[in-house]
Motif scaffolding. Structure first.
Motif, PDB file in Angstrom:
ATOM      1  N   GLU A 224       0.676   5.656  -0.276  1.00  0.00           N
ATOM      2  CA  GLU A 224      -0.212   6.812  -0.212  1.00  0.00           C
ATOM      3  C   GLU A 224       0.628   8.086  -0.260  1.00  0.00           C
ATOM      4  O   GLU A 224       1.624   8.207   0.451  1.00  0.00           O
TER       5      GLU A 224
ATOM      6  N   ILE B 153       0.855  -1.181   0.000  1.00  0.00           N
ATOM      7  CA  ILE B 153       0.000   0.000   0.000  1.00  0.00           C
ATOM      8  C   ILE B 153       0.891   1.230   0.000  1.00  0.00           C
ATOM      9  O   ILE B 153       1.840   1.323   0.784  1.00  0.00           O
TER      10      ILE B 153
ATOM     11  N   THR C 124       0.581  12.136   0.362  1.00  0.00           N
ATOM     12  CA  THR C 124      -0.153  13.162   1.094  1.00  0.00           C
ATOM     13  C   THR C 124       0.565  14.488   0.936  1.00  0.00           C
ATOM     14  O   THR C 124       1.779  14.564   1.116  1.00  0.00           O
TER      15      THR C 124
ATOM     16  N   ARG D 142      -4.720  13.810  -0.559  1.00  0.00           N
ATOM     17  CA  ARG D 142      -4.351  12.466  -0.104  1.00  0.00           C
ATOM     18  C   ARG D 142      -4.831  11.499  -1.168  1.00  0.00           C
ATOM     19  O   ARG D 142      -6.010  11.408  -1.453  1.00  0.00           O
ATOM     20  N   ARG D 143      -3.891  10.787  -1.784  1.00  0.00           N
ATOM     21  CA  ARG D 143      -4.239   9.852  -2.850  1.00  0.00           C
ATOM     22  C   ARG D 143      -3.475   8.552  -2.670  1.00  0.00           C
ATOM     23  O   ARG D 143      -2.305   8.532  -2.310  1.00  0.00           O
ATOM     24  N   ARG D 144      -4.150   7.459  -2.966  1.00  0.00           N
ATOM     25  CA  ARG D 144      -3.542   6.137  -2.961  1.00  0.00           C
ATOM     26  C   ARG D 144      -2.786   5.959  -4.261  1.00  0.00           C
ATOM     27  O   ARG D 144      -3.256   6.348  -5.331  1.00  0.00           O
TER      28      ARG D 144
ATOM     29  N   THR E 217       7.648   5.810   6.214  1.00  0.00           N
ATOM     30  CA  THR E 217       7.253   7.128   5.743  1.00  0.00           C
ATOM     31  C   THR E 217       8.476   7.895   5.254  1.00  0.00           C
ATOM     32  O   THR E 217       9.586   7.698   5.738  1.00  0.00           O
TER      33      THR E 217
END
Length: 171
Positions: A37, A35, A39, A49-51, A134
């Motif tokens: 993402e 996953i 931001t 905020r997008r995947r 992150t």
């Protein structure tokens, strides 16, 4: 009172390489097990905020040394049809080996930008590594270097990229 001697447990032989990595080999993260993402933040506010879709996520552990290669290829709508790549040739653990510092290069269209991922090791076995990481960068230098441009109605002063991946099954 009597004294009793108990047999000691026999430990398996130590495998080569550090204890915070899986066995040597090349590991991949399936798209449904990775996953990502993106931001964008402006001050205390989240403006976007997008995947992102993980096209490729691989971890290569060398058999006789501590050298590792981590590569990510991400795509999605905020990238404008381009592929965001992150490549690192160094994984450095903290003292407890629960966190990894992964310096590398983040590239999009222009020159690659130097970046540092901070990963937390959630679970590690001999054939599996589950991490959550992150990456935080200031937006303007990143835009100038790599060409990452957000829509004008989405102001940003910093970008965060979040990645959760389960590296399994030697490829």
């Amino acid at each position: 009172m009597t004294t009793e001697t108990r047999p000691t447990a026999v430990l398996p032989p130590a495998r080569p390489g550090p204890d915070w990595l899986p066995d040597p080999g090349t590991y991949g993260a399936a798209p449904d097990r990775c996953i990502a993402e993106l931001t964008a933040r402006f001050g205390p506010l989240t403006t976007l905020r997008r995947r992102l879709t993980a096209l490729d996520a691989t971890l290569t552990v060398a058999p006789d040394s501590d050298d590792c290669v981590l590569s990510l290829e991400l795509a999605g709508r905020p990238l404008g049809g381009r592929v965001l790549t992150f490549v690192s040739t160094s994984l450095t653990p903290t003292d407890e080996a629960t966190r990894l510092h992964v310096p590398g290069e983040l590239g999009l269209a222009g020159e690659p930008a130097q970046a540092l991922f901070g990963f937390r090791v959630v679970e590690r076995t001999a054939d599996r590594l589950l991490v959550l990481g992150t990456l935080r960068l200031p937006y303007r230098p990143l835009r100038r270097t790599t060409g990452l441009a957000l829509p004008r109605i989405r102001p940003a002063d910093r970008i965060r990229l979040l990645v959760a991946a389960e590296f399994t099954c030697p490829v």
